[in-house]
Design an enzyme around this catalytic site. Structure first.
Site, mmCIF file in Angstrom:
data_model
loop_
_atom_site.group_PDB
_atom_site.id
_atom_site.type_symbol
_atom_site.label_atom_id
_atom_site.label_comp_id
_atom_site.label_asym_id
_atom_site.label_seq_id
_atom_site.Cartn_x
_atom_site.Cartn_y
_atom_site.Cartn_z
ATOM 1 N N ARG A 23 0.687 -1.243 0.046
ATOM 2 C CA ARG A 23 0.076 0.194 -0.108
ATOM 3 C C ARG A 23 0.935 1.125 0.070
ATOM 4 N NH1 ARG A 23 -1.196 2.570 4.616
ATOM 5 N NH2 ARG A 23 -2.811 4.302 4.835
ATOM 6 N N ARG A 60 -8.708 20.590 7.526
ATOM 7 C CA ARG A 60 -7.505 20.459 8.290
ATOM 8 C C ARG A 60 -7.451 22.067 8.700
ATOM 9 N NH1 ARG A 60 -3.874 16.764 8.429
ATOM 10 N NH2 ARG A 60 -4.426 14.803 7.107
ATOM 11 N N LYS A 209 -12.830 3.380 2.166
ATOM 12 C CA LYS A 209 -12.586 3.319 3.408
ATOM 13 C C LYS A 209 -13.749 3.979 4.098
ATOM 14 C CE LYS A 209 -8.139 4.863 4.294
ATOM 15 N NZ LYS A 209 -7.246 5.581 4.237
ATOM 16 N N THR A 267 -5.303 -0.126 10.840
ATOM 17 C CA THR A 267 -5.066 0.993 11.778
ATOM 18 C C THR A 267 -4.622 0.302 13.121
ATOM 19 O OG1 THR A 267 -6.628 2.309 10.970
ATOM 20 C CG2 THR A 267 -5.617 3.084 12.735
#
Length: 479
Positions: A23, A60, A209, A267
């Site tokens: 990945r 962000r 995802k 994760t």
């Protein structure tokens, strides 16, 4: 995988330790360095699939103003205003700018804003057309470009950012097999990626995802439009209470298996191994729990991208998976599960029949041939106990099946002389994998009309009879 350590020796070491897919996180590499990773991986083994992780639409904080150095320290009770900025206005102690111009319009009074993976929390106490008035519930040091989550609030973000578009087009040109698209909220986000792929006539598969509440709310439509799903527990763990994550993970896995979609758990699975040669017991249990849930893949991130013990992390994960899968009492085939309607019901029924036969008869291996990978994926969905050997006619099919449960994909490079000839390749590989006896029983899923015609039969036959037939065909006899 990161580019600073991506040598042939390193990739080969991880591959031999048990790595199945590489990945690349586009948030941390340039297109040039990503190209070097792909080239290195395929020099080691052309059958290793590559997955590109997009940055995705996200909120962000803008760059911190220069006078504040490395960050601004806020305490609980401090008040600030929050504004949207398309031009990158710097964040100060009084005004926190975020990179989404519509953020003031979309966020209501009373909403919680979690900054830096939840390290800091702001409560929206008031708003007008230009700004949100906020109070810090939990303080901390705010630094440039930190992520922002707003649980339970739908914010108008683009499905594909300009950076994502560039990287998706790069993936098309650089022999990538999967796009793992971040922050998927609905089928609309998947369609936006697919539109780019279709414009380039690309076979790249989309892995969605799931990492926010909106994605969970639209889970069924996301699964329907995706090739596979990744449970990205990092951001999902910020959006949801910690105690809700296990149930969310279980629900996603069950829906994916029923829909015959590969599912990945990601994760911090072995996060302590970034700096330690041994995992914690809790981490081993986390990996084991995912294996017990019958997922197709478990994923390492920092452990191999920047960790001090990447090979040990891969070996540990592989050992845990092998050990857990020895528990035959838990790993019964899932042949009686409810089947979600699929476009290829014949293939699905044949796949179920092959797995059921393995439960009732002493079948040693399942063998199939596939042009697109679909037959292999469907057999994998029923989670049989026997190894599935998939003879593929295209490199891309071989690579994408590396992500499917219990499947060993191999590539047939020679032209197919008859509809049974793939069995010669299969027998040759199986003899190397584990010596075959003439009396060994195989379950064969094949097509009477060649690879392009799809699966049309399940055959149960001994190795001896299959070899006898291949010899007869070679001598010009018809079958």
């Amino acid at each position: 995988m990161s580019d600073f350590r991506c040598t042939e020796e390193f990739v080969r070491e991880l591959f031999e330790a048990g790595m199945d897919v590489v990945r690349i996180n586009s948030a941390h590499v340039s297109e040039e360095s990503a190209s070097r990773i792909v080239e290195t991986v395929h020099r080691v083994n052309a059958g290793i699939p590559v997955m590109l992780d997009t940055k995705g639409p996200e909120i962000r904080v803008t760059t911190i103003a220069e006078e504040y150095g490395n960050g601004i320290r806020f305490a609980a009770g401090d008040r600030v205003v929050v504004r949207g900025s398309a031009g990158g206005d710097p964040t100060t102690r009084k005004v926190v700018y975020m990179n989404v111009p519509s953020i003031v319009r979309d966020i209501p009074v009373g909403a919680r804003m979690l900054v830096a993976d939840g390290e800091m929390e702001l409560l929206v106490t008031d708003k007008n057309d230009e700004e949100l008035s906020c109070e810090f519930v939990r303080g901390g040091t705010m630094r440039s470009r930190k992520s922002v989550n707003v649980p339970g609030v739908s914010i108008d973000l683009p499905s594909v950012t300009e950076k994502d578009r560039r990287f998706i087009e790069w993936a098309v040109a650089n022999d990538v097999d999967f796009i793992a698209h971040s922050f998927v909220r609905s089928a609309r986000d998947i369609a936006a990626v697919q539109e780019i792929l279709d414009a380039h006539d690309s076979p790249i598969k989309i892995i969605s995802k799931i990492e926010n509440q909106e994605g969970l709310d639209h889970l069924d439509e996301i699964i329907e439009h995706s090739y596979g799903v990744m449970v990205a527990r990092g951001d999902l763990g910020v959006e949801l209470p910690a105690e809700a994550i296990p149930n969310a993970q279980r629900r996603i896995v069950e829906r994916c298996i029923a829909a015959k979609r590969p599912v990945i758990i990601a994760t911090q699975m072995l996060y302590s191994m970034v700096h330690s040669p041994r995992p914690t017991r809790a981490e081993v249990s986390d990996v084991a729990s995912a294996i017990y849930q019958r997922v197709d893949a478990v994923m390492l991130s920092d452990e191999t991208a920047m960790g001090e013990y990447p090979r040990e992390a891969v070996e540990t994960m592989a050992r845990v998976a092998r050990e857990i899968e020895r528990d035959e009492s838990h790993f019964a085939p899932m042949i009686d599960m409810d089947m979600v309607s699929v476009n290829h019901e014949i293939t699905a029924q044949l796949a179920r029949s092959a797995v059921r036969a393995c439960s009732n008869l002493p079948v040693r291996y399942v063998v199939l041939d596939t042009r697109t990978g679909r037959t292999g994926r469907y057999v994998a969905a029923f989670r049989g106990r026997k190894v599935v050997l998939a003879v593929c006619y295209r490199r891309h099919a071989q690579r994408i099946l590396a992500l499917s449960y219990g499947v060993i994909p191999i590539l047939r490079t020679q032209k197919l002389s008859d509809k049974y000839h793939f069995l010669s390749d299969a027998l040759e590989v199986l003899d190397r994998y584990g010596r075959l006896e003439p009396s060994d029983l195989l379950a064969v899923v094949g097509g009477s009309f060649g690879p392009a015609g799809g699966a049309s039969y399940v055959e149960l036959s001994t190795v001896e009879k299959i070899r006898r037939r291949m010899e007869a065909i070679a001598n010009g006899q018809c079958f």
